[in-house]
Design a protein around this motif. Sequence first.
Motif, PDB file in Angstrom:
ATOM      1  N   ILE A 154       1.033  -1.271   0.142  1.00 16.68           N
ATOM      2  CA  ILE A 154      -0.131   0.034  -0.045  1.00 16.68           C
ATOM      3  C   ILE A 154       0.925   1.234   0.171  1.00 16.68           C
ATOM      4  O   ILE A 154       1.875   1.169   0.565  1.00 16.68           O
ATOM      5  CB  ILE A 154      -0.932  -0.196   1.291  1.00 16.68           C
ATOM      6  CG1 ILE A 154      -1.958  -1.087   1.094  1.00 16.68           C
ATOM      7  CG2 ILE A 154      -1.574   1.279   1.516  1.00 16.68           C
ATOM      8  CD1 ILE A 154      -2.818  -1.328   2.272  1.00 16.68           C
ATOM      9  N   PRO A 155       0.409   2.369  -0.687  1.00 10.88           N
ATOM     10  CA  PRO A 155       1.388   3.505  -0.893  1.00 10.88           C
ATOM     11  C   PRO A 155       1.570   4.342   0.516  1.00 10.88           C
ATOM     12  O   PRO A 155       0.492   4.189   1.258  1.00 10.88           O
ATOM     13  CB  PRO A 155       0.969   4.305  -1.955  1.00 10.88           C
ATOM     14  CG  PRO A 155      -0.484   3.937  -2.190  1.00 10.88           C
ATOM     15  CD  PRO A 155      -0.566   2.442  -1.794  1.00 10.88           C
ATOM     16  N   TRP A 156       2.709   4.819   0.632  1.00 10.87           N
ATOM     17  CA  TRP A 156       2.712   5.827   1.926  1.00 10.87           C
ATOM     18  C   TRP A 156       3.361   7.101   1.536  1.00 10.87           C
ATOM     19  O   TRP A 156       4.186   7.041   0.378  1.00 10.87           O
ATOM     20  CB  TRP A 156       3.545   5.030   2.984  1.00 10.87           C
ATOM     21  CG  TRP A 156       4.972   4.929   2.676  1.00 10.87           C
ATOM     22  CD1 TRP A 156       5.462   4.049   1.832  1.00 10.87           C
ATOM     23  CD2 TRP A 156       5.982   5.387   3.702  1.00 10.87           C
ATOM     24  NE1 TRP A 156       6.825   3.988   2.122  1.00 10.87           N
ATOM     25  CE2 TRP A 156       7.216   4.923   3.035  1.00 10.87           C
ATOM     26  CE3 TRP A 156       6.041   6.290   4.563  1.00 10.87           C
ATOM     27  CZ2 TRP A 156       8.334   5.480   3.301  1.00 10.87           C
ATOM     28  CZ3 TRP A 156       7.410   6.754   4.958  1.00 10.87           C
ATOM     29  CH2 TRP A 156       8.416   5.921   4.399  1.00 10.87           C
ATOM     30  N   GLN A 157       3.225   8.066   2.177  1.00 14.51           N
ATOM     31  CA  GLN A 157       3.880   9.360   2.080  1.00 14.51           C
ATOM     32  C   GLN A 157       4.625   9.866   3.213  1.00 14.51           C
ATOM     33  O   GLN A 157       4.057   9.856   4.274  1.00 14.51           O
ATOM     34  CB  GLN A 157       2.901  10.293   1.821  1.00 14.51           C
ATOM     35  CG  GLN A 157       2.322  10.147   0.333  1.00 14.51           C
ATOM     36  CD  GLN A 157       2.840  10.992  -0.702  1.00 14.51           C
ATOM     37  OE1 GLN A 157       3.520  12.162  -0.420  1.00 14.51           O
ATOM     38  NE2 GLN A 157       3.140  10.692  -2.014  1.00 14.51           N
ATOM     39  N   ALA A 158       5.922   9.945   3.214  1.00 12.03           N
ATOM     40  CA  ALA A 158       6.427  10.430   4.590  1.00 12.03           C
ATOM     41  C   ALA A 158       6.229  11.870   5.102  1.00 12.03           C
ATOM     42  O   ALA A 158       6.287  11.851   6.310  1.00 12.03           O
ATOM     43  CB  ALA A 158       8.224  10.504   4.340  1.00 12.03           C
ATOM     44  N   ASP A 159       5.700  12.574   3.975  1.00 17.68           N
ATOM     45  CA  ASP A 159       5.479  14.055   4.374  1.00 17.68           C
ATOM     46  C   ASP A 159       3.740  14.418   3.987  1.00 17.68           C
ATOM     47  O   ASP A 159       3.770  15.597   3.822  1.00 17.68           O
ATOM     48  CB  ASP A 159       6.340  15.041   3.950  1.00 17.68           C
ATOM     49  CG  ASP A 159       6.498  15.027   2.391  1.00 17.68           C
ATOM     50  OD1 ASP A 159       5.881  14.087   1.967  1.00 17.68           O
ATOM     51  OD2 ASP A 159       6.938  15.958   1.657  1.00 17.68           O
ATOM     52  N   GLY A 160       3.133  13.570   4.133  1.00 16.10           N
ATOM     53  CA  GLY A 160       1.700  13.586   3.921  1.00 16.10           C
ATOM     54  C   GLY A 160       1.162  14.731   4.730  1.00 16.10           C
ATOM     55  O   GLY A 160       0.211  15.426   4.670  1.00 16.10           O
TER      56      GLY A 160
END
Length: 246
Positions: A154-160
């Motif tokens: 599943i995608p993730w974003q460090a600075d979302g």
Amino acid sequence: MISSDFTRILTKLTGTVCIGCERTHYGDAPWCDRCAEALPWWDAGQACVRCGEALASGGGETAGVCTRCAASPPSFQSTQAAFWYRAPVDRWVHRLKFHRALPYATALGTALATTAEPRGDLLLPIPLAPERQRTRGFNQAAEITRTVARIWGIPWQADGLRRCKETAMQATLDRAHRVENVAQAFVVRDRRLVTGRNVMVVDDVMTTGATLAAASEALRAAGANAVHLLVAARTAAPASAGDGTI
Ligand SMILES: [Zn+2]
Ligand SMILES: [Zn+2]
């Protein structure tokens, strides 16, 4: 990926050092079977589905929701944890955060990904305050998220999520001040990232839940459809003196 297949084959041949007893074992997990039995696994059946806190036995709760969540439902839909915040997991978190022992992030992320269920399509770690990110050099929540994202695909974003103001060290504050301290502490970097999506927010330890609640409120305000929390370790009672640093 070829490299991770290769690592897996190599692990089968050479064994893995157990993160608990430090003996070599040949399983896929970061811990050996004997240590796995003794770990303080969080139990969904004994916890509030909303906040993950241990349910008091003998009453008051309906349908797995604690009395506090029943009286005042949080902005997030659910909480899943891998462990209760007890030995040796408290030591793992400490070593990860203060001694940069990154294998513990892999272990905690593996535990989370193998015991929890995915309830969204995007993973966002709780960010550190910029000042702390600079001094620590890494974000333990992001390191845990990296492993969960890899295992679940599943995608993730460090600075979302971003901190929008400096917050005092949570561990030094009582509950009321913790809640106040983190109010409006987060902004969503790009609303398009979260609008209409079910977002899973990841942190290392959940104590009062104030930090995660603030992140959840920011996400809902930015248009997230629902927010589900994933934490490596949950303190059993929010009023207890937990770690709680953010
Ligand atoms: Zn072991
Ligand atoms: Zn609850």
